[in-house]
Design an enzyme around this catalytic site. Structure first.
Site, PDB file in Angstrom:
ATOM      1  N   HIS A  28      -8.186   2.726 -13.317  1.00 24.10           N
ATOM      2  CA  HIS A  28      -9.179   1.673 -13.071  1.00 24.10           C
ATOM      3  C   HIS A  28      -9.466   1.672 -11.576  1.00 24.10           C
ATOM      4  O   HIS A  28      -8.557   1.761 -10.754  1.00 24.10           O
ATOM      5  CB  HIS A  28      -8.591   0.347 -13.573  1.00 24.10           C
ATOM      6  CG  HIS A  28      -9.105  -0.876 -12.905  1.00 24.10           C
ATOM      7  ND1 HIS A  28     -10.429  -1.204 -12.889  1.00 24.10           N
ATOM      8  CD2 HIS A  28      -8.454  -1.882 -12.247  1.00 24.10           C
ATOM      9  CE1 HIS A  28     -10.564  -2.361 -12.236  1.00 24.10           C
ATOM     10  NE2 HIS A  28      -9.395  -2.775 -11.843  1.00 24.10           N
ATOM     11  N   TYR A  70     -15.198  -7.309  -9.975  1.00 26.82           N
ATOM     12  CA  TYR A  70     -14.515  -8.459  -9.391  1.00 26.82           C
ATOM     13  C   TYR A  70     -14.234  -8.196  -7.912  1.00 26.82           C
ATOM     14  O   TYR A  70     -14.231  -7.047  -7.469  1.00 26.82           O
ATOM     15  CB  TYR A  70     -13.234  -8.801 -10.162  1.00 26.82           C
ATOM     16  CG  TYR A  70     -12.149  -7.751 -10.123  1.00 26.82           C
ATOM     17  CD1 TYR A  70     -11.248  -7.672  -9.062  1.00 26.82           C
ATOM     18  CD2 TYR A  70     -12.000  -6.835 -11.169  1.00 26.82           C
ATOM     19  CE1 TYR A  70     -10.242  -6.723  -9.034  1.00 26.82           C
ATOM     20  CE2 TYR A  70     -11.002  -5.882 -11.149  1.00 26.82           C
ATOM     21  CZ  TYR A  70     -10.125  -5.823 -10.079  1.00 26.82           C
ATOM     22  OH  TYR A  70      -9.134  -4.877 -10.051  1.00 26.82           O
ATOM     23  N   ASP A 109       4.243 -19.138 -42.726  1.00 28.45           N
ATOM     24  CA  ASP A 109       4.322 -19.804 -44.026  1.00 28.45           C
ATOM     25  C   ASP A 109       4.156 -18.733 -45.097  1.00 28.45           C
ATOM     26  O   ASP A 109       3.385 -17.791 -44.937  1.00 28.45           O
ATOM     27  CB  ASP A 109       3.307 -20.940 -44.164  1.00 28.45           C
ATOM     28  CG  ASP A 109       1.867 -20.459 -44.098  1.00 28.45           C
ATOM     29  OD1 ASP A 109       1.611 -19.389 -43.518  1.00 28.45           O
ATOM     30  OD2 ASP A 109       0.983 -21.164 -44.620  1.00 28.45           O
TER      31      ASP A 109
HETATM   32  P1  FAD Z   1       4.946  -1.660 -12.901  1.00 24.43           P
HETATM   33  O1  FAD Z   1       4.647  -2.361 -11.656  1.00 24.43           O
HETATM   34  O2  FAD Z   1       4.247  -0.355 -13.122  1.00 24.43           O
HETATM   35  O3  FAD Z   1       6.485  -1.467 -12.941  1.00 24.43           O
HETATM   36  C1  FAD Z   1       7.132  -0.587 -13.840  1.00 24.43           C
HETATM   37  C2  FAD Z   1       8.245   0.075 -13.104  1.00 24.43           C
HETATM   38  O4  FAD Z   1       9.010   0.837 -14.003  1.00 24.43           O
HETATM   39  C3  FAD Z   1       7.739   1.015 -12.047  1.00 24.43           C
HETATM   40  O5  FAD Z   1       8.184   0.594 -10.805  1.00 24.43           O
HETATM   41  C4  FAD Z   1       8.317   2.344 -12.466  1.00 24.43           C
HETATM   42  O6  FAD Z   1       8.688   3.157 -11.380  1.00 24.43           O
HETATM   43  C5  FAD Z   1       9.482   1.953 -13.320  1.00 24.43           C
HETATM   44  N1  FAD Z   1       9.847   2.972 -14.296  1.00 24.43           N
HETATM   45  C6  FAD Z   1       9.042   3.590 -15.176  1.00 24.43           C
HETATM   46  N2  FAD Z   1       9.727   4.474 -15.895  1.00 24.43           N
HETATM   47  C7  FAD Z   1      11.005   4.432 -15.469  1.00 24.43           C
HETATM   48  C8  FAD Z   1      12.184   5.135 -15.827  1.00 24.43           C
HETATM   49  N3  FAD Z   1      12.184   6.061 -16.782  1.00 24.43           N
HETATM   50  N4  FAD Z   1      13.329   4.831 -15.182  1.00 24.43           N
HETATM   51  C9  FAD Z   1      13.345   3.887 -14.209  1.00 24.43           C
HETATM   52  N5  FAD Z   1      12.249   3.226 -13.812  1.00 24.43           N
HETATM   53  C10 FAD Z   1      11.083   3.476 -14.450  1.00 24.43           C
HETATM   54  N6  FAD Z   1      -3.271  -7.439 -12.761  1.00 24.43           N
HETATM   55  C11 FAD Z   1      -3.606  -8.697 -12.478  1.00 24.43           C
HETATM   56  O7  FAD Z   1      -3.036  -9.612 -13.043  1.00 24.43           O
HETATM   57  N7  FAD Z   1      -4.570  -8.993 -11.581  1.00 24.43           N
HETATM   58  C12 FAD Z   1      -5.244  -8.014 -10.927  1.00 24.43           C
HETATM   59  O8  FAD Z   1      -6.134  -8.288 -10.120  1.00 24.43           O
HETATM   60  C13 FAD Z   1      -4.926  -6.675 -11.214  1.00 24.43           C
HETATM   61  N8  FAD Z   1      -5.612  -5.683 -10.620  1.00 24.43           N
HETATM   62  C14 FAD Z   1      -5.273  -4.400 -10.864  1.00 24.43           C
HETATM   63  C15 FAD Z   1      -5.951  -3.409 -10.204  1.00 24.43           C
HETATM   64  C16 FAD Z   1      -5.608  -2.098 -10.401  1.00 24.43           C
HETATM   65  C17 FAD Z   1      -6.340  -1.031  -9.675  1.00 24.43           C
HETATM   66  C18 FAD Z   1      -4.573  -1.777 -11.308  1.00 24.43           C
HETATM   67  C19 FAD Z   1      -4.183  -0.371 -11.562  1.00 24.43           C
HETATM   68  C20 FAD Z   1      -3.913  -2.763 -11.984  1.00 24.43           C
HETATM   69  C21 FAD Z   1      -4.245  -4.089 -11.782  1.00 24.43           C
HETATM   70  N9  FAD Z   1      -3.603  -5.124 -12.439  1.00 24.43           N
HETATM   71  C22 FAD Z   1      -3.910  -6.411 -12.150  1.00 24.43           C
HETATM   72  C23 FAD Z   1      -2.561  -4.861 -13.460  1.00 24.43           C
HETATM   73  C24 FAD Z   1      -1.184  -5.014 -12.877  1.00 24.43           C
HETATM   74  O9  FAD Z   1      -1.078  -4.302 -11.708  1.00 24.43           O
HETATM   75  C25 FAD Z   1      -0.116  -4.522 -13.838  1.00 24.43           C
HETATM   76  O10 FAD Z   1      -0.411  -4.964 -15.133  1.00 24.43           O
HETATM   77  C26 FAD Z   1       1.256  -5.012 -13.449  1.00 24.43           C
HETATM   78  O11 FAD Z   1       1.502  -4.706 -12.120  1.00 24.43           O
HETATM   79  C27 FAD Z   1       2.311  -4.380 -14.316  1.00 24.43           C
HETATM   80  O12 FAD Z   1       3.578  -4.742 -13.854  1.00 24.43           O
HETATM   81  P2  FAD Z   1       4.879  -4.073 -14.469  1.00 24.43           P
HETATM   82  O13 FAD Z   1       6.036  -4.629 -13.782  1.00 24.43           O
HETATM   83  O14 FAD Z   1       4.818  -4.160 -15.941  1.00 24.43           O
HETATM   84  O15 FAD Z   1       4.675  -2.527 -14.201  1.00 24.43           O
END
Ligand code: FAD
Length: 824
Positions: free
Chosen positions: A222, A260, A552
């Site tokens: 994105h 946005y 239910d």
């Molecule tokens: P992540 O931050 O991706 O964390 C997951 C972690 O798991 C990572 O650090 C990764 O390294 C770790 N991991 C993965 N696999 C393994 C493994 N096998 N072993 C150990 N560690 C592992 N959301 C909003 O609410 N508002 C916004 O304005 C917004 N804007 C966005 C703009 C962009 C360009 C993008 C890309 C996303 C945006 N989002 C926004 C979405 C938001 O960023 C994500 O939904 C959110 O950060 C997800 O958080 P998370 O902790 O689930 O995932």
């Protein structure tokens, strides 16, 4: 306490560690493949806009809690939320209407907000081109999450509380016995665990694959870009602030162009959803490097400028200040989309101890984390999260092809104006009942649910519009409520009430529960006393330990050790199956929905029809209400269940799929002389509301108890055996503070569709759950949650696209309160 491993130290994983610590759990390890100061997942580059309002109450409340929490995470006098407010603007008349609907949602869910004029928009947001703006929707409590900072502070706080963080260490395998998690493997060793919670964001698919669990999310890129310095933003005190609170303007959404905006000090940040879906396979991104920074992280892909060109043009139109700037820096950032747009939360269906909290936005992160922590520690969350459940998906929805197509489509539609009934265009025809070819011949209009094609009305009935008595004539609907609707529905309702109609009930979940432990299982989990003789049907609730309604169901006792359960969702199946597995006395739960089919034959003449094709006795004496029998219909072995969702005499007739076409034809042919028609879900929904039948999910959820929801008739308090929720139930007041109420619209013609706010004495006090035109009563009918002091006879107002519609709280059920029709 239990040994917990959380995978991923993004905004979700760290919040979850924090919420578990807050609830006294003290054996928690967080494993993160990236460096802790910047792990490199989606959180590391999230611009952090938090718009709370949406059609889902659950999601809105998860967002509201996230804000509350971010405001409370503080260091050096600075918290983690910049409450600049949110502004959504309309540049088209259709969007202006949509903003009214969104304002309605906010009011329904208790979020203070305002619809504002173009002048007010410009006052709040001076950079807008006044000539383009038709109006706006302002939510003062929205704002900017400082997600990366919050993550760091949560790591600090939870580390101090004893949570172990293992950084730069990928989980390479998840270990299990037959059906239980035992721990995780990493390059630096094995970590034993009772519970593993994958908070791996868009890597979730890979983590799920380690234990054979299909995770229905699709990573998509994105676009997000920052401009060069904007002269209009220069020389402001705010620009000097640190900790990321470098914005004072509201966050801005321009959904008409999929855009946005936020400030970054003197620069603008622009997010764009208008480009083609760009799917990513997380595994192909390689290992997270030792050194992660703003420019170098796995979740950040090369900017594809050509995809952004339309966004840039539109942005310069809307915000003339940008005309003197350029794009300084852009990237294609990766995060997760899902088949229905919701997050993926909960325990894996067939594996104990493997949990996920993925496809979660920053917006909902703390809310989801709290909910998971509550479920783990107390068995339920205060915000109902059934619509986020991993187990909500049907098997067919877990195929990669389905996940990829529907998730990409959700990306495309993310800012679109979607009617609540709007169907998917593809994939379709995944699940059809054996009656499908006949229904097509009758001109069925199908809408899709969980892969099933379900007829809503039949064009073949249109000729009956002419013979419809005056008092049954359909009203003229407004343009919005007329969508995915046909006046033919009135005919089908009329025929059901006055003659007989056949409804395809195949898509309703049917489970067979069998074995020596079957009775015990259902007795233990449901509110009904199923110590009854074979042939009896019971309406029952599945409660949680706090007496919140989880579902239910209808329980038909077919034999000593054989039951059929009519249920709501795939989650019900997972629940019953899991409980069956845990039970000592052997019991099997089998989903027979697809291998069987079902016709609801309902209406005052249903007995006449069925009696011509069966030699079984369908009289009241031989076949009373709420009983089930094996019967033969025109030579076909079938089960007949004397029950009705529409409040009329009749039977659900079930048979196995191979007899389906024959069953349909037999009934159809026998019905000709009795005025039988085929009828669809449009009539069904209207008739069931007139009779006061609730639908789980829409009308009641785990946030409600049986007294509030008006389904205490399903609770057998005299039942001696203990069952889930019984103790909590006994403590509940039978005079609750809120009630699910029946409303009828005073003018007899103004439609509402559901989720609209309800006002009493000028104050928003509740919201509509389901609504339909009640053809029998000649008025629109709506069910709504209201405080108990608003009672029968009171006038309320429902707000529909900004217009107030008067309605009266009415005694229910509206139709056949003595059940004379039903009992035939
Ligand atoms: P992540 O931050 O991706 O964390 C997951 C972690 O798991 C990572 O650090 C990764 O390294 C770790 N991991 C993965 N696999 C393994 C493994 N096998 N072993 C150990 N560690 C592992 N959301 C909003 O609410 N508002 C916004 O304005 C917004 N804007 C966005 C703009 C962009 C360009 C993008 C890309 C996303 C945006 N989002 C926004 C979405 C938001 O960023 C994500 O939904 C959110 O950060 C997800 O958080 P998370 O902790 O689930 O995932």
């Amino acid at each position: 306490t239990q040994r917990v491993v959380i995978i991923g130290a993004g905004i979700v994983g760290t919040n979850l560690a924090d919420e578990l610590v807050a609830r006294g759990w003290n054996n928690i390890t967080v494993v993160e493949q990236g460096p802790l100061n910047m792990p490199g997942g989606s959180t590391s580059h999230a611009p952090g806009l938090v718009f709370q309002t949406g059609p889902s109450k659950t999601m809105t409340h998860l967002a509201r809690y996230t804000i509350q929490k971010l405001l409370s995470i503080e260091k050096d006098g600075q918290n983690c939320f910049n409450q600049v407010g949110g502004l959504e603007i309309a540049t088209t008349p259709a969007r202006l209407e949509e903003l009214k609907r969104r304002h309605g949602y906010a009011t329904s869910w208790g979020i203070e907000s305002r619809l504002i004029s173009p002048d007010e928009c410009v006052k709040l947001y001076p950079h807008l081109d006044r000539d383009l703006v038709l109006g706006g929707f302002h939510i003062p409590s929205d704002g900017l999450a400082l997600a990366a900072r919050a993550t760091q502070l949560l790591i600090e706080r939870t580390s101090n509380a004893g949570v172990r963080y293992i950084a730069e260490t990928p989980v390479t395998n998840i270990e299990r016995t037959d059906n239980h998690i035992t721990g995780v493997t990493t390059p630096s060793g094995y970590i034993p665990a009772d519970i593993v919670i994958s908070c791996a964001g868009f890597w979730g698919v890979e983590l799920g694959a380690m234990v054979g669990v299909s995770i229905p999310l699709l990573p998509l890129a994105h676009q997000y870009a920052k401009t060069t310095k904007v002269p209009e933003l220069a020389n402001r005190e705010i620009n000097k602030q640190t900790n990321g609170k470098n914005a004072i303007l509201p966050i801005l959404r321009h959904q008409d162009q999929d855009l946005y905006y936020r400030e970054h000090g003197e620069q603008y940040g622009i997010g764009y959803y208008g480009h083609r879906p760009m799917p990513v396979v997380a595994a192909s991104l390689g290992l997270t490097p030792k050194h992660v920074d703003d420019k170098n992280m796995p979740s950040r892909l090369e900017f594809t400028k050509e995809d952004f060109d339309p966004a840039w043009k539109e942005s310069q139109k809307l915000l003339p200040a940008l005309r003197n700037t350029e794009i300084e820096d852009g990237f294609n950032g990766v995060f997760s989309f899902t088949p229905d747009g919701g997050p993926i939360v909960g325990q894996a269906p067939n594996l104990e101890g493997f949990w996920v909290a993925e496809a979660v936005w920053v917006t909902h992160s703390a809310g989801v984390a709290r909910a998971v922590a509550e479920v783990l520690t107390t068995g339920r969350s205060q915000i109902d999260i059934s619509e986020c459940e991993l187990s909500r998906f049907e098997e067919v929805q877990l195929s990669r092809a389905y996940i990829n197509e529907t998730s990409a489509q959700n990306f495309v539609e993310i800012y679109d104006i979607l009617h609540p009934s709007q169907p998917k265009e593809s994939p379709r025809n995944l699940r059809t009942s054996p009656f499908y070819p006949r229904q097509k011949d009758l001109g069925a209009f199908f809408l899709e649910l969980a892969g099933w094609e379900r007829p809503f009305w039949y064009e073949a009935n249109s000729h009956l519009l002419e013979s419809l008595p005056k008092e049954w004539k359909p009203i003229e609907r407004d343009v919005w409520s007329a969508q995915f609707h046909s006046p033919i529905v009135a005919v089908e309702a009329w025929k059901t009430r006055n003659a007989v109609a056949m409804y395809d009930m195949t898509s309703f979940h049917r489970f067979e529960v069998s074995g020596p432990g079957a009775a015990h299982l259902l007795q233990r989990l449901s509110t009904a006393d199923i110590n009854t003789k074979p042939g009896t049907i019971s309406y029952a609730l599945l409660l949680n330990e706090h007496a919140g309604i989880q579902s239910d169901i209808f329980i038909s006792r077919l034999g000593k050790d054989l039951f059929q359960v009519g249920a709501n969702t795939a989650t019900d199946l997972v629940y019953l199956t899991r409980e069956a597995r845990h039970q000592k006395q052997w019991v099997q739960v089998r989903d027979v929905t697809g291998s069987t089919c079902c016709v609801g034959l309902w209406g005052p003449r249903s007995r006449d029809v069925i009696s011509t094709i069966s030699t079984d006795d369908f009289s009241n004496e031989a076949f009373p209400y709420f009983t089930v029998k094996s019967v033969t219909i025109n030579g076909i072995p079938a089960k007949a269940l004397r029950k009705s969702y529409v409040g009329e005499l009749g039977w659900e007739i079930q048979t196995s799929a191979e007899y389906g076409a024959q069953l349909w034809d037999s009934i159809w042919n026998a019905g000709k002389t009795h005025g039988l028609i085929a009828a669809g879900r449009g009539a069904f929904n209207a008739l069931r509301l007139e009779k006061g039948y609730r639908i789980y999910g829409a009308d009641m959820t785990s946030e409600h108890n049986p007294y509030e929801a008006g389904v205490s008739n399903a609770v057998r308090m005299s039942k001696m055996d203990n069952y889930v929720g019984k103790i909590a139930l006994e403590k509940l007041s039978k005079h609750p503070n809120r009630r699910l109420r029946c409303l009828t619209v005073n003018d007899g013609r103004s439609m509402v569709l559901g989720k609209e706010p309800v006002f009493y004495r000028g104050k928003a006090v509740g919201y509509v759950t389901s609504a339909a035109f009640g053809y029998t009563v000649g008025k629109p009918v709506a069910y709504a949650w209201l405080p108990s002091n608003v009672s029968c006879g009171n006038t309320v107002e429902i707000e529909y696209f900004g217009r107030r519609i008067r309605a009266t709280v009415s005694a229910e059920p509206l139709y056949d309160p003595d059940s004379k029709a039903l009992l035939g």
